[in-house]
Design a protein around this motif. Structure first.
Motif, PDB file in Angstrom:
ATOM      1  N   GLY A   1       0.786  -1.230   0.000  1.00 16.95           N
ATOM      2  CA  GLY A   1       0.000   0.000   0.000  1.00 16.95           C
ATOM      3  C   GLY A   1       0.811   1.270   0.000  1.00 16.95           C
ATOM      4  O   GLY A   1       0.341   2.313  -0.449  1.00 16.95           O
ATOM      5  N   GLU A   2       2.055   1.240   0.499  1.00 17.12           N
ATOM      6  CA  GLU A   2       2.842   2.464   0.620  1.00 17.12           C
ATOM      7  C   GLU A   2       3.629   2.788  -0.641  1.00 17.12           C
ATOM      8  O   GLU A   2       4.083   3.913  -0.810  1.00 17.12           O
ATOM      9  N   THR A   3       3.830   1.801  -1.507  1.00 16.21           N
ATOM     10  CA  THR A   3       4.693   2.037  -2.668  1.00 16.21           C
ATOM     11  C   THR A   3       3.962   1.795  -3.986  1.00 16.21           C
ATOM     12  O   THR A   3       4.588   1.617  -5.014  1.00 16.21           O
ATOM     13  N   TYR A   4       2.632   1.822  -3.954  1.00 13.60           N
ATOM     14  CA  TYR A   4       1.890   1.488  -5.157  1.00 13.60           C
ATOM     15  C   TYR A   4       2.094   2.513  -6.274  1.00 13.60           C
ATOM     16  O   TYR A   4       1.838   2.223  -7.444  1.00 13.60           O
ATOM     17  N   GLU A   5       2.537   3.750  -5.930  1.00 13.44           N
ATOM     18  CA  GLU A   5       2.721   4.772  -6.951  1.00 13.44           C
ATOM     19  C   GLU A   5       4.038   4.618  -7.704  1.00 13.44           C
ATOM     20  O   GLU A   5       4.258   5.282  -8.705  1.00 13.44           O
ATOM     21  N   LEU A   6       4.933   3.766  -7.223  1.00 13.15           N
ATOM     22  CA  LEU A   6       6.206   3.552  -7.908  1.00 13.15           C
ATOM     23  C   LEU A   6       5.977   2.700  -9.150  1.00 13.15           C
ATOM     24  O   LEU A   6       5.079   1.859  -9.194  1.00 13.15           O
ATOM     25  N   TRP A   7       6.840   2.920 -10.159  1.00  7.28           N
ATOM     26  CA  TRP A   7       6.615   2.214 -11.417  1.00  7.28           C
ATOM     27  C   TRP A   7       7.939   1.813 -12.061  1.00  7.28           C
ATOM     28  O   TRP A   7       8.825   2.645 -12.232  1.00  7.28           O
ATOM     29  N   PRO A   8       8.093   0.530 -12.429  1.00  6.65           N
ATOM     30  CA  PRO A   8       9.325   0.075 -13.082  1.00  6.65           C
ATOM     31  C   PRO A   8       9.270   0.280 -14.594  1.00  6.65           C
ATOM     32  O   PRO A   8       8.208   0.180 -15.215  1.00  6.65           O
ATOM     33  N   LYS A   9      10.430   0.560 -15.171  1.00  6.16           N
ATOM     34  CA  LYS A   9      10.533   0.763 -16.612  1.00  6.16           C
ATOM     35  C   LYS A   9      11.816   0.121 -17.108  1.00  6.16           C
ATOM     36  O   LYS A   9      12.888   0.329 -16.536  1.00  6.16           O
ATOM     37  N   VAL A  10      11.729  -0.674 -18.186  1.00  7.77           N
ATOM     38  CA  VAL A  10      12.887  -1.377 -18.733  1.00  7.77           C
ATOM     39  C   VAL A  10      13.398  -0.646 -19.967  1.00  7.77           C
ATOM     40  O   VAL A  10      12.626  -0.309 -20.870  1.00  7.77           O
ATOM     41  N   SER A  11      14.716  -0.400 -20.010  1.00  4.82           N
ATOM     42  CA  SER A  11      15.337   0.187 -21.195  1.00  4.82           C
ATOM     43  C   SER A  11      15.710  -0.926 -22.166  1.00  4.82           C
ATOM     44  O   SER A  11      16.480  -1.823 -21.812  1.00  4.82           O
ATOM     45  N   PRO A  12      15.204  -0.892 -23.404  1.00  2.00           N
ATOM     46  CA  PRO A  12      15.574  -1.928 -24.373  1.00  2.00           C
ATOM     47  C   PRO A  12      17.025  -1.817 -24.828  1.00  2.00           C
ATOM     48  O   PRO A  12      17.591  -2.776 -25.353  1.00  2.00           O
ATOM     49  N   ASP A  13      17.638  -0.650 -24.616  1.00  2.04           N
ATOM     50  CA  ASP A  13      19.023  -0.441 -25.050  1.00  2.04           C
ATOM     51  C   ASP A  13      20.033  -1.012 -24.061  1.00  2.04           C
ATOM     52  O   ASP A  13      21.109  -1.467 -24.456  1.00  2.04           O
ATOM     53  N   THR A  14      19.704  -0.970 -22.763  1.00  2.00           N
ATOM     54  CA  THR A  14      20.652  -1.408 -21.741  1.00  2.00           C
ATOM     55  C   THR A  14      20.194  -2.638 -20.968  1.00  2.00           C
ATOM     56  O   THR A  14      20.985  -3.220 -20.221  1.00  2.00           O
ATOM     57  N   LEU A  15      18.920  -3.027 -21.134  1.00  3.68           N
ATOM     58  CA  LEU A  15      18.330  -4.133 -20.362  1.00  3.68           C
ATOM     59  C   LEU A  15      18.392  -3.852 -18.865  1.00  3.68           C
ATOM     60  O   LEU A  15      18.556  -4.762 -18.052  1.00  3.68           O
TER      61      LEU A  15
END
Length: 255
Positions: A61-75
């Motif tokens: 509940g405390e970190t639901y606003e965080l979001w992961p993103k993957v770079s296709p150039d660096t993995l």
């Protein structure tokens, strides 16, 4: 944030370790506030790690606003907070050398060869409280007064050489308050550099030189030019010439 992510990743059958500067600083006795970057590595591919991270964050509940993103150039999978341009943590799967593009899916020993210095190759399993030293000398070099900057591998590629010495100067500037950094093995390696390293770098083309110039600014943009010169002089004339050329290029590029 790392704890719920680690539990979810491990429940999916993958291993996860804290890596890089965070491990180095914590093992040196510094507080958590001294940790500038939170870097993770593990057996999950970056895309799978992103999926598992989303799952963990949605359940928390405390970190639901965080979001992961993957770079296709660096993995690399970066986790951002609301309205933040700098990631809170970055994850890179265990890396593999020998390809002209980012590759993951190896083991701890092979991954350690992708690290810059032995003191940065140490891993920490924060669930089991286990320290892993794949180079078998990272802990020893970290215990040296002022720390020892020892390259993990002695590359002959001019771009790798240039990037490594720029990172070395960055660490020398950052750590000098703790005492002189032991650069003896680093200097024995830079002594092998060709006198015309800058020429070899320029032969790689404008794009490669431009990327190195940007990397120089990223590493040392907040270090005064005179301090950069003084630290580079400790690493030999070839490194001094490289820094002087990059500083001059940057100066002439400014409006």
């Amino acid at each position: 944030m790392a704890q719920p992510v680690a539990r979810t990743v491990r429940a999916a059958g993958h291993e996860l370790w804290l890596a890089g500067g965070a491990v180095r600083e914590l093992l040196s006795g510094h507080s958590r506030e001294a940790v500038r970057d939170l870097d993770l590595t593990g057996t999950a591919p970056a895309g799978r790690f992103a999926e598992l991270t989303r799952q963990a964050l949605e359940e928390d509940g405390e970190t639901y606003e965080l979001w992961p993103k993957v770079s296709p150039d660096t993995l690399v999978c970066s986790v951002y907070g609301p309205r933040l341009s700098t990631p809170l943590l970055e994850y890179r799967g265990l890396g593999l050398n020998g390809f002209g593009f980012p590759t993951t899916g190896t083991d701890i020993a092979a991954d350690s060869q992708n690290r810059d210095f032995t003191v940065n190759s140490i891993l920490y399993d924060f669930e089991r409280h286990l320290v892993i030293d794949p180079s078998e000398r990272g802990l020893t070099d970290l215990a040296v007064s002022g720390r020892a900057l020892v390259p993990v591998s002695r590359s002959t590629d001019p771009v790798v050489r240039a990037e490594l010495v720029l990172r070395a100067v960055k660490f020398m500037a950052r750590w000098e308050a703790d005492g002189p950094v032991d650069t003896r093995e680093l200097c024995s390696w830079t002594a092998e550099f060709p006198a015309d390293l800058v020429g070899e770098l320029r032969d790689r083309g404008d794009q490669a030189w431009g990327e190195l110039r940007d990397f120089h600014h990223e590493c040392l943009g907040d270090v005064p030019a005179d301090r950069q010169r003084a630290l580079a002089s400790d690493l030999g004339p070839c490194v001094t010439h490289l820094l002087e050329t990059l500083l001059e290029t940057r100066r002439t590029a400014l409006p």
